[in-house]
Each structure stands twice: as structure tokens, then as C-alpha cells.
Design an enzyme around this catalytic site. Structure first.
Site, PDB file in Angstrom:
ATOM      1  N   ASP A  24      23.919 -14.229 -14.377  1.00 20.42           N
ATOM      2  CA  ASP A  24      24.868 -13.729 -15.372  1.00 20.42           C
ATOM      3  C   ASP A  24      26.185 -13.593 -14.614  1.00 20.42           C
ATOM      4  O   ASP A  24      26.360 -12.660 -13.830  1.00 20.42           O
ATOM      5  CB  ASP A  24      24.412 -12.376 -15.920  1.00 20.42           C
ATOM      6  CG  ASP A  24      25.347 -11.833 -16.994  1.00 20.42           C
ATOM      7  OD1 ASP A  24      26.441 -12.408 -17.175  1.00 20.42           O
ATOM      8  OD2 ASP A  24      25.007 -10.821 -17.636  1.00 20.42           O
ATOM      9  N   LEU A  81      29.403 -12.776 -15.165  1.00 16.06           N
ATOM     10  CA  LEU A  81      30.273 -11.602 -15.264  1.00 16.06           C
ATOM     11  C   LEU A  81      29.773 -10.696 -16.373  1.00 16.06           C
ATOM     12  O   LEU A  81      30.261 -10.728 -17.506  1.00 16.06           O
ATOM     13  CB  LEU A  81      31.733 -12.007 -15.498  1.00 16.06           C
ATOM     14  CG  LEU A  81      32.763 -10.894 -15.297  1.00 16.06           C
ATOM     15  CD1 LEU A  81      32.699 -10.332 -13.879  1.00 16.06           C
ATOM     16  CD2 LEU A  81      34.175 -11.395 -15.600  1.00 16.06           C
TER      17      LEU A  81
END
Length: 409
Positions: free
Chosen positions: A183, A185
Site C-alpha cells: 500500500d 501511501l
């Protein structure tokens, strides 16, 4: 000794290198003599400043003495190398490129010159020209994804990357040993108000037995490995400090970015989450949408009527990495009872980290790491925290919120 104002003054702007092209290897504020290191106190009885960790903090000293005979600290790359955990040359190279990417992201999210990138639409000027649209700044989560993908490509050690920002996994190269899920950000919607954000990642071995399959199929299957097969997992917290927290399956360790040297320095070796905390982290605004079991648990612990006879406090940032980091250090539970968080690149890596710090990760009924993913962007409820708090929470009949009454997922 220079004044603090002089120490913290950034260098003069260079018209040939605009601020938005900042490289993390560029040192904005080089260390001066007698500049106090973060988290250390000064002792000047001998006429010079020396490092002394605060009382009660772990004392981390490198195996290698400095040339002056004083204390030195262990960097991330020193820790994973042959003089430390010795995780293997291939994984060291991968982490070298990943930490570089995260330094770039840390600089981007903190830069006033990239504020528009934190907003929907990227702040580009609308235009009917397709080329203008392509050239317009991208939102920071997309930029972060591009930075990580580029770094993993350059490492030569990653066969496939699966990301929250991509519909399908990206096959990078044949025969490289690792698979990375990420992931890029997390919490990017919070950038406008300077709330902490983070990167979450997991590393698997490439499944060589799938090499004969078409690229799309082997990319997907490599990315859908069970969390029990993780080789390493971690997160990077972008906040008042930039923290790189990682586990290789034998302890969980956190490193803080020293901006004066550009190195991640070991500050929290062998983290052990308290067996019980006194904090719960959840969006209380959804209280009336929760199942009965979860409401009863929250009512019980905040009144001090649970198995631990003290009233619990609520702390909620709405940034998963920030809420998880606090829980890892202080104990308690962090949760989202809805089918909201992604199993592959959020729940699995964070569960791996907290389990190797002595805690537990669950969907409310089942250990996260024992769940076999069936879709890349598969969502589920997520509960993480201290082992005694988690067992008490899971003892309630119904804590998973299976109904979405209308708010956006």
C-alpha cells in the site's frame, strides 16, 4: 556553536534544481558540531557534547566502534547485513532500494511545493489536450506507487509487485527471487491537514513452481500467498519522525530516519507490545452501526468493568499506520470492524509485525495470517493489538460489522 536559527536554516534555492525534484540523498541541514541528536541528552562536563539515551530507553550500540572510540548506532542496512540479522544478500539489496523509495516519499509528503499533489485531481490545470492531462501532477498516492515500482525494478530482486493502486499485479522480471505487496501511501486523504501517513509492505519468495504459467496468471497467484508465507513485512510512518518498522519473522524492530545523514537508525530493537494496553482505537462515530457484541465490549472497557479494572481511553487518527504504530508501542487494540481493509497488503503485513512483537491480528473470528486470499483487493474486518485485549475482544459473540448503512467504503 552556531545559533539554533542558523542550524535550522535551509540552503539557498538553486534555480537549476527546483524543490519538487528534491532527492533524499541531498542533506538540507548538515550536522554541525555539538548539534544534539534526536532522543539524546547533552553532557558537557568533559567540555564536549556526548550522546546519552533518555532514561528508560533501550541502549542500542553498534558492534563496530567509531573511529573516536565513542558510541555509534546501528543503521537499517547494517542491521540486515552479515554483521547483524544476515537476511541474505538479495533481501538486503531489495531493502536498500525500498528504503530509498520511502525517503523520497517522506520528502514529497513533507514538501510545501507538492501540496497540490495531496488533493484529488492533482491540482493540474484542466485542458482538452490529452498530452496536458498526462503531464499534469498526479495525486501523491499514485506518485508514491510509481516511486516504489521504479525502485523495485532497479533492485533486480523483485519478480512481481502487487499494489493497492493497480488493478492487477505488475510483472517486473523473470527469475528474480521476491514478490512485493504494497500500500504505497496509506491515509493519503489526510495529507492536506498534515495527519501522519504511511507505506505498508510485505515480501514473499517467488513461487518457482508457477514459472510455466502465463504472466498474468503467475503474477496473480504469486501475489495471493497466505500471510504465513511472508519473508518480511513492514511499514514506514511519515510523521514528526519517519519510522521504518520491519520484521523478518524473529522480532519486530523500528528504525528512525536521521535527516542529517539520510540513514534509518535502530531506535526500537525487539519491540514487545504490552500484553494489555489501556487504549482502543476505532471510529466511535459508527457506534450505533456496530453489532451488539462490539458495542458491549467498548462500553465495558471504557467503564473499567472488563477483565482489566481500569477505564480505557479512545485514540483515533484515522490513519492506519499511525494508529497501528501507537498500538504497537503502547498496547491496546486498533480496529475497523467493517469489511474495509485489504487482506493482501494491509492486514497480512501488519498482522505479521504484531505477531512477532507478541500481539495478535484477527478478523474478529479467525487469525489473519491463516486466511487464504482469493482476490488481490479482498477486504475484511481487522482487529490488531495486545494479546490479552484481543482475546477479551474476541470473546464477545459478534464484533464484525457486516452491514454498511450507507457511508462510503
Amino acid at each position: 556553536m552556531e545559533s539554533p536559527a542558523l542550524l535550522l536554516s535551509p540552503p539557498a534555492a538553486n534555480p537549476n534544481h527546483p524543490p519538487s525534484s528534491f532527492s533524499p540523498h541531498r542533506v538540507l541541514w548538515p550536522p554541525r558540531r555539538n548539534l544534539r541528536p534526536l532522543g539524546c541528552s547533552l553532557s558537557t562536563s568533559s567540555g564536549r557534547a556526548t550522546r546519552r539515551p533518555p532514561l528508560g530507553s533501550p541502549r542500542v550500540v553498534s558492534e563496530m566502534a567509531s573511529s573516536t572510540g565513542g558510541e555509534s548506532y546501528t543503521t537499517l542496512l547494517e542491521y540486515v547485513g552479515k554483521g547483524g540479522a544476515d537476511v541474505g544478500d538479495d533481501l538486503v539489496v531489495l531493502l536498500c532500494h525500498l528504503q530509498y523509495a520511502c525517503k523520497r516519499i517522506a520528502a514529497l509528503v513533507a514538501s510545501p511545493f507538492n501540496a497540490e499533489l495531496g488533493r484529488d485531481g492533482g491540482g493540474g490545470v484542466p485542458s482538452s489536450s490529452s498530452s496536458s492531462k498526462r503531464d499534469a501532477p498526479k495525486p501523491l498516492d499514485i506518485v508514491s506507487n510509481d516511486i516504489i515500482l521504479a525502485s523495485l525494478r532497479k533492485s533486480g530482486k523483485v519478480a512481481v509487485m502487487a499494489s493497492e493502486e493497480d488493478d492487477v499485479p505488475v510483472w517486473i522480471t523473470d527469475h528474480s527471487p521476491f514478490v512485493v505487496v504494497v500500500d504505497p501511501l496509506d491515509g493519503s486523504r489526510n495529507i492536506d491537514v498534515s495527519i501522519p501517513t504511511g507505506t505498508i509492505f510485505g515480501v514473499y519468495n517467488r513461487l518457482a513452481e508457477l514459472d510455466h504459467l502465463p504472466i498474468e496468471e503467475k503474477a496473480q497467484l504469486n501475489s495471493l500467498q497466505s500471510g504465513k508465507r511472508l519473508v518480511a513485512a513492514g511499514y514506514i510512518l511519515y510523521s514528526s519522525a519517519t519510522i521504518f518498522c520491519i520484521s523478518f519473522g524473529s522480532g519486530t524492530h523500528a528504525f528512525m530516519l536521521d535527516h542529517s545523514t539520510g540513514e534509518f537508525v535502530l531506535t526500537h530493537p525487539s519491540i514487545q507490545v504490552p500484553r494489555r494496553g489501556q487504549i482502543y482505537s476505532v471510529n466511535d462515530a459508527r457506534y450505533f452501526d456496530w453489532p451488539d457484541g462490539l458495542r458491549r465490549y467498548i462500553d465495558t472497557v471504557r467503564q473499567g468493568k472488563g477483565q482489566f479494572p481500569k477505564k480505557y481511553s479512545a485514540r483515533y487518527v484515522c490513519s492506519l499506520v499511525a494508529d497501528f504504530h501507537r498500538t504497537l508501542i503502547y498496547g491496546g487494540v486498533v480496529m475497523n470492524p467493517r469489511d474495509h481493509l485489504r487482506l493482501v497488503y494491509e492486514a497480512n503485513p501488519l498482522s505479521f509485525l504484531i505477531e512477532h512483537a507478541g500481539g495478535r491480528g484477527s478478523d474478529g473470528k479467525t487469525r489473519i495470517l491463516s486466511i487464504q486470499p482469493v482476490e488481490l483487493h479482498q477486504r475484511l474486518p481487522l482487529f490488531l493489538g495486545s494479546v490479552e485485549d484481543m482475546h477479551e475482544l474476541e470473546s464477545y459473540d459478534s464484533i464484525q460489522q457486516k452491514i454498511n448503512p450507507g457511508y462510503d467504503v
